[in-house]
Design an enzyme around this catalytic site. Structure first.
Site, PDB file in Angstrom:
ATOM      1  N   ASP A 109       0.827  -1.206   0.000  1.00 21.60           N
ATOM      2  CA  ASP A 109       0.000   0.000   0.000  1.00 21.60           C
ATOM      3  C   ASP A 109       0.866   1.264   0.000  1.00 21.60           C
ATOM      4  OD1 ASP A 109      -2.745   0.596  -0.309  1.00 21.60           O
ATOM      5  OD2 ASP A 109      -2.772   1.507   1.655  1.00 21.60           O
ATOM      6  N   GLU A 162       0.308  10.907   5.199  1.00 19.31           N
ATOM      7  CA  GLU A 162       0.071   9.467   5.062  1.00 19.31           C
ATOM      8  C   GLU A 162       1.368   8.726   4.696  1.00 19.31           C
ATOM      9  OE1 GLU A 162      -3.829   8.573   3.689  1.00 19.31           O
ATOM     10  OE2 GLU A 162      -3.034   7.069   2.320  1.00 19.31           O
ATOM     11  N   GLU A 211     -11.351   5.913  -2.263  1.00 20.68           N
ATOM     12  CA  GLU A 211     -11.302   6.374  -0.863  1.00 20.68           C
ATOM     13  C   GLU A 211     -12.416   5.721  -0.033  1.00 20.68           C
ATOM     14  OE1 GLU A 211      -8.556   7.470  -0.448  1.00 20.68           O
ATOM     15  OE2 GLU A 211      -8.336   9.637  -0.651  1.00 20.68           O
ATOM     16  N   GLU A 258      -9.742  -3.307  -6.006  1.00 19.33           N
ATOM     17  CA  GLU A 258      -9.638  -3.323  -4.535  1.00 19.33           C
ATOM     18  C   GLU A 258      -9.703  -4.760  -4.000  1.00 19.33           C
ATOM     19  OE1 GLU A 258      -8.923  -0.987  -2.322  1.00 19.33           O
ATOM     20  OE2 GLU A 258      -8.924   0.732  -3.664  1.00 19.33           O
TER      21      GLU A 258
HETATM   22  C1  LIG Z   1      -5.420   0.015  -2.454  1.00 14.71           C
HETATM   23  C2  LIG Z   1      -5.851   1.256  -1.773  1.00 14.71           C
HETATM   24  N1  LIG Z   1      -7.088   1.741  -1.956  1.00 14.71           N
HETATM   25  C3  LIG Z   1      -7.453   2.907  -1.315  1.00 14.71           C
HETATM   26  C4  LIG Z   1      -6.618   3.586  -0.515  1.00 14.71           C
HETATM   27  C5  LIG Z   1      -7.045   4.815   0.204  1.00 14.71           C
HETATM   28  N2  LIG Z   1      -6.410   5.962  -0.282  1.00 14.71           N
HETATM   29  C6  LIG Z   1      -5.346   3.048  -0.353  1.00 14.71           C
HETATM   30  N3  LIG Z   1      -4.421   3.638   0.445  1.00 14.71           N
HETATM   31  N4  LIG Z   1      -4.946   1.869  -0.978  1.00 14.71           N
END
Ligand SMILES: Cc1ncc(CN)c(N)n1
Length: 233
Positions: free
Chosen positions: A59, A100, A152, A222
């Site tokens: 991520d 973040e 999001e 996702e």
């Molecule tokens: C895979 C993924 N999807 C959504 C988000 C949220 N910004 C994230 N950090 N990573």
């Protein structure tokens, strides 16, 4: 199955909540993305920490690719939006990514994850390619903002679920869940949803169909991202 134009005028929640209607229509896929076993395992406390570390590393790479994606939306909003407050919201989202990325680095140190040697997994590469395809100046603001809202929202709904009453989320993972599951982030997602709905109300039939496909693609990516994190692909 792509939504037909007729459904756009159909009875909807609130004023004209096209996105809510799509979520209902694609409920199975939406639930697959927001109630994935990876998330359910965090919520019930059975998460395998190696899965969590894999998610964290992958991520981090995704979020780095998310920065130019949001920058491209900012540019599209500046050129195409009929409401200047869109820029403020998107800019706020972009600024939050700075914090973040710092959080990912801190968390990686805590868990002993070496971020500089992470190799992107195929699911991540595919997802980032999809983001890149939306960054093209040929792609309209309406399509990009639809993707942004959906991306999001999946995280918000997923991690908020890990904080609800009855959850057994391990103490050391609560901060992660708070990052996306907090009410402020929920409000931010609703604001993105309002922009998306406003754009969809005015969209051509063609744009409307394309935006629905974008939503479906985001949800599929996702699900694949969670699958990768669990190590099932
Ligand atoms: C895979 C993924 N999807 C959504 C988000 C949220 N910004 C994230 N950090 N990573």
């Amino acid at each position: 199955m792509i939504i037909c134009r007729k459904a756009k005028g159909a009875k909807m929640e609130g004023k004209s909540d096209i996105t809510a209607m799509w979520i209902k229509k694609h409920r199975l896929l939406y639930t697959g993305a927001t109630r994935h076993p990876f998330i359910l395992n965090i919520r019930d406390g059975s998460i395998d920490i190696s899965s969590f570390k894999r998610w964290l590393a992958q991520d981090y790479l995704f979020v780095r690719a998310f920065v130019p994606f949001i920058a491209s939306i900012l540019l599209k909003a500046w050129k195409e939006s009929d409401d200047s407050s869109d820029i403020d919201l998107i800019l706020g989202g972009m600024a939050a990514l700075n914090d973040e990325i710092a959080w990912f680095k801190k968390e990686a140190l805590k868990w002993g994850v070496a971020l500089n040697s992470v190799v992107p997994h195929k699911a991540n590469v595919d997802y980032c390619r999809f983001l890149e395809s939306l960054m093209s100046p040929d792609v309209e603001y309406t399509l990009a903002i639809t993707a942004f809202w959906a991306i999001e929202t999946v995280y918000q709904e997923s991690f908020a679920h890990c904080l609800e009453d009855g959850s057994k989320t391990p103490e050391e993972l609560k901060e992660t869940c708070q990052r996306w599951g907090n009410e402020g982030f929920g409000q931010y997602c609703r604001s993105l949803q309002n922009i998306t709905n406003r754009r969809l109300e005015k969209a051509s039939d063609d744009m409307f169909s394309k935006a629905e496909v974008v939503l479906i693609r985001v949800l599929e990516h996702e699900v694949e991202f969670w699958n990768m994190s669990r190590g099932t692909i």
